[in-house]
Scaffold this motif. Sequence first.
Motif, PDB file in Angstrom:
ATOM      1  N   UNK A   1     -49.528  -2.888   7.322  1.00  0.00           N
ATOM      2  CA  UNK A   1     -49.506  -4.096   8.155  1.00  0.00           C
ATOM      3  C   UNK A   1     -48.151  -4.789   8.228  1.00  0.00           C
ATOM      4  N   UNK A   2     -47.263  -4.510   7.300  1.00  0.00           N
ATOM      5  CA  UNK A   2     -45.959  -5.165   7.232  1.00  0.00           C
ATOM      6  C   UNK A   2     -44.884  -4.428   8.026  1.00  0.00           C
ATOM      7  N   UNK A   3     -45.244  -3.349   8.723  1.00  0.00           N
ATOM      8  CA  UNK A   3     -44.267  -2.515   9.424  1.00  0.00           C
ATOM      9  C   UNK A   3     -43.656  -3.255  10.616  1.00  0.00           C
ATOM     10  N   UNK A   4     -42.317  -3.282  10.698  1.00  0.00           N
ATOM     11  CA  UNK A   4     -41.641  -3.961  11.805  1.00  0.00           C
ATOM     12  C   UNK A   4     -41.821  -3.219  13.128  1.00  0.00           C
ATOM     13  N   UNK A   5     -42.115  -1.910  13.067  1.00  0.00           N
ATOM     14  CA  UNK A   5     -42.287  -1.122  14.291  1.00  0.00           C
ATOM     15  C   UNK A   5     -43.752  -0.829  14.606  1.00  0.00           C
ATOM     16  N   UNK A   6     -44.633  -1.570  13.962  1.00  0.00           N
ATOM     17  CA  UNK A   6     -46.061  -1.328  14.169  1.00  0.00           C
ATOM     18  C   UNK A   6     -46.452  -1.458  15.644  1.00  0.00           C
ATOM     19  N   UNK A   7     -45.954  -2.493  16.313  1.00  0.00           N
ATOM     20  CA  UNK A   7     -46.312  -2.720  17.716  1.00  0.00           C
ATOM     21  C   UNK A   7     -45.785  -1.605  18.609  1.00  0.00           C
ATOM     22  N   UNK A   8     -44.623  -1.065  18.270  1.00  0.00           N
ATOM     23  CA  UNK A   8     -44.057   0.030  19.059  1.00  0.00           C
ATOM     24  C   UNK A   8     -44.954   1.260  18.975  1.00  0.00           C
TER      25      UNK A   8
ATOM     26  N   UNK B   1     -33.438 -18.411   2.260  1.00  0.00           N
ATOM     27  CA  UNK B   1     -32.825 -18.889   1.025  1.00  0.00           C
ATOM     28  C   UNK B   1     -31.607 -18.067   0.621  1.00  0.00           C
ATOM     29  N   UNK B   2     -31.339 -16.993   1.343  1.00  0.00           N
ATOM     30  CA  UNK B   2     -30.385 -15.993   0.875  1.00  0.00           C
ATOM     31  C   UNK B   2     -28.991 -16.145   1.477  1.00  0.00           C
ATOM     32  N   UNK B   3     -28.016 -15.706   0.700  1.00  0.00           N
ATOM     33  CA  UNK B   3     -26.658 -15.507   1.184  1.00  0.00           C
ATOM     34  C   UNK B   3     -26.397 -14.036   1.450  1.00  0.00           C
ATOM     35  N   UNK B   4     -27.163 -13.196   0.779  1.00  0.00           N
ATOM     36  CA  UNK B   4     -27.112 -11.749   0.962  1.00  0.00           C
ATOM     37  C   UNK B   4     -28.521 -11.248   1.225  1.00  0.00           C
ATOM     38  N   UNK B   5     -28.634 -10.198   2.025  1.00  0.00           N
ATOM     39  CA  UNK B   5     -29.962  -9.642   2.289  1.00  0.00           C
ATOM     40  C   UNK B   5     -29.854  -8.162   2.627  1.00  0.00           C
ATOM     41  N   UNK B   6     -30.782  -7.378   2.098  1.00  0.00           N
ATOM     42  CA  UNK B   6     -30.970  -5.992   2.534  1.00  0.00           C
ATOM     43  C   UNK B   6     -32.251  -6.011   3.338  1.00  0.00           C
ATOM     44  N   UNK B   7     -32.130  -5.783   4.635  1.00  0.00           N
ATOM     45  CA  UNK B   7     -33.210  -6.159   5.543  1.00  0.00           C
ATOM     46  C   UNK B   7     -33.166  -5.315   6.810  1.00  0.00           C
TER      47      UNK B   7
ATOM     48  N   UNK C   1     -36.005  -7.082   1.588  1.00  0.00           N
ATOM     49  CA  UNK C   1     -37.241  -6.935   2.355  1.00  0.00           C
ATOM     50  C   UNK C   1     -38.229  -6.072   1.569  1.00  0.00           C
ATOM     51  N   UNK C   2     -39.472  -6.542   1.408  1.00  0.00           N
ATOM     52  CA  UNK C   2     -40.417  -5.870   0.492  1.00  0.00           C
ATOM     53  C   UNK C   2     -40.681  -4.400   0.784  1.00  0.00           C
ATOM     54  N   UNK C   3     -40.619  -3.974   2.036  1.00  0.00           N
ATOM     55  CA  UNK C   3     -40.955  -2.582   2.344  1.00  0.00           C
ATOM     56  C   UNK C   3     -39.722  -1.683   2.440  1.00  0.00           C
ATOM     57  N   UNK C   4     -38.605  -2.138   1.863  1.00  0.00           N
ATOM     58  CA  UNK C   4     -37.401  -1.310   1.813  1.00  0.00           C
ATOM     59  C   UNK C   4     -37.286  -0.695   0.425  1.00  0.00           C
ATOM     60  N   UNK C   5     -37.012   0.591   0.378  1.00  0.00           N
ATOM     61  CA  UNK C   5     -36.880   1.295  -0.886  1.00  0.00           C
ATOM     62  C   UNK C   5     -35.529   0.945  -1.513  1.00  0.00           C
ATOM     63  N   UNK C   6     -35.513  -0.047  -2.392  1.00  0.00           N
ATOM     64  CA  UNK C   6     -34.271  -0.581  -2.937  1.00  0.00           C
ATOM     65  C   UNK C   6     -33.538   0.448  -3.798  1.00  0.00           C
ATOM     66  N   UNK C   7     -34.242   1.453  -4.306  1.00  0.00           N
ATOM     67  CA  UNK C   7     -33.578   2.477  -5.116  1.00  0.00           C
ATOM     68  C   UNK C   7     -32.504   3.212  -4.320  1.00  0.00           C
ATOM     69  N   UNK C   8     -32.658   3.250  -2.997  1.00  0.00           N
ATOM     70  CA  UNK C   8     -31.665   3.909  -2.155  1.00  0.00           C
ATOM     71  C   UNK C   8     -30.368   3.104  -2.050  1.00  0.00           C
TER      72      UNK C   8
END
Length: 279
Positions: free
Chosen positions: A183-190, A128-134, A96-103
């Motif tokens: 704008x890409x925040x999943x909790x924006x509406x909350x 398209x994925x079999x694996x996802x960090x999301x 997921x683009x807004x996840x800090x993958x370095x962690x």
Amino acid sequence: MVEIKPLHYFVSAYEEGSITAAASRCFISQPSITHAIKSLEDRLGVILFERSKQGIKPTKEGQTLYKLATDLLLQNQQLEAAFTPDKKVELHLYIQPDINIERYCNIIDTIQNTSPFIDLSIVETVDQAQLAIIDEERLSSQFQFKVLNQERYQLVVRKDHPLATENVVTLESFKDLSFIERPYCTNRKAFERLMNEKKISITYKGKSIHDLQIQGLVKLGLGVAVIPESYIQKDDDLKYMAIALDAPITRTIVLAYRKLPSVLMTAMEETKWAYCRKK
């Protein structure tokens, strides 16, 4: 004789519940999926899916074929592996683009080190994925998952901002502030719902495309921002503050998986996955 490839496309459509999603997952056009399903229906003399504006729904015959097709595809995969043991297995990973993958670097390393024959590649969509960090909120029911981390959000301001003397802020502190929009925040509406309940209006001075950029914009004095805790970094020019809420708004980051080689599926089930906590 029924060919393997149309069965593969049929299984993808069955599991996704959508021709569009199946095409994305298989990296082919929608007409190719439709043609494959139609050829199977003609070959077998049955209707495999009921079609509607909401997507596709398998018929009784479609459910029967799915059980048989998944067994056949698995046997075909095992047959190829038995005679080509050194063959690379390509796994598609979505991040997921807004996840800090370095962690999560240790997780990627563990997956790649599970077998020398795993070839990990990045895909653009989770379909398209079999694996996802999301974020769990964005995950479809086709995936199993392991929880990696749950994180809250913090307000980030410049060190010379009037709020920088505080360690904790409330939503009332947001009044009259200029924000950089995420704008890409999943909790924006909350967040927006809470702001509306307290009758607090937000002024946006611009949009960011990722969380490293948003901190650069804050550093330039163009506004303040709300970001996930995983993006907090040591920076002498920025101040991060916890946001006091009656019910904290959080997001849950998961490692999701489906249709993995047996060696990696075993690892998924047995390994206790953890994320890198270094900042």
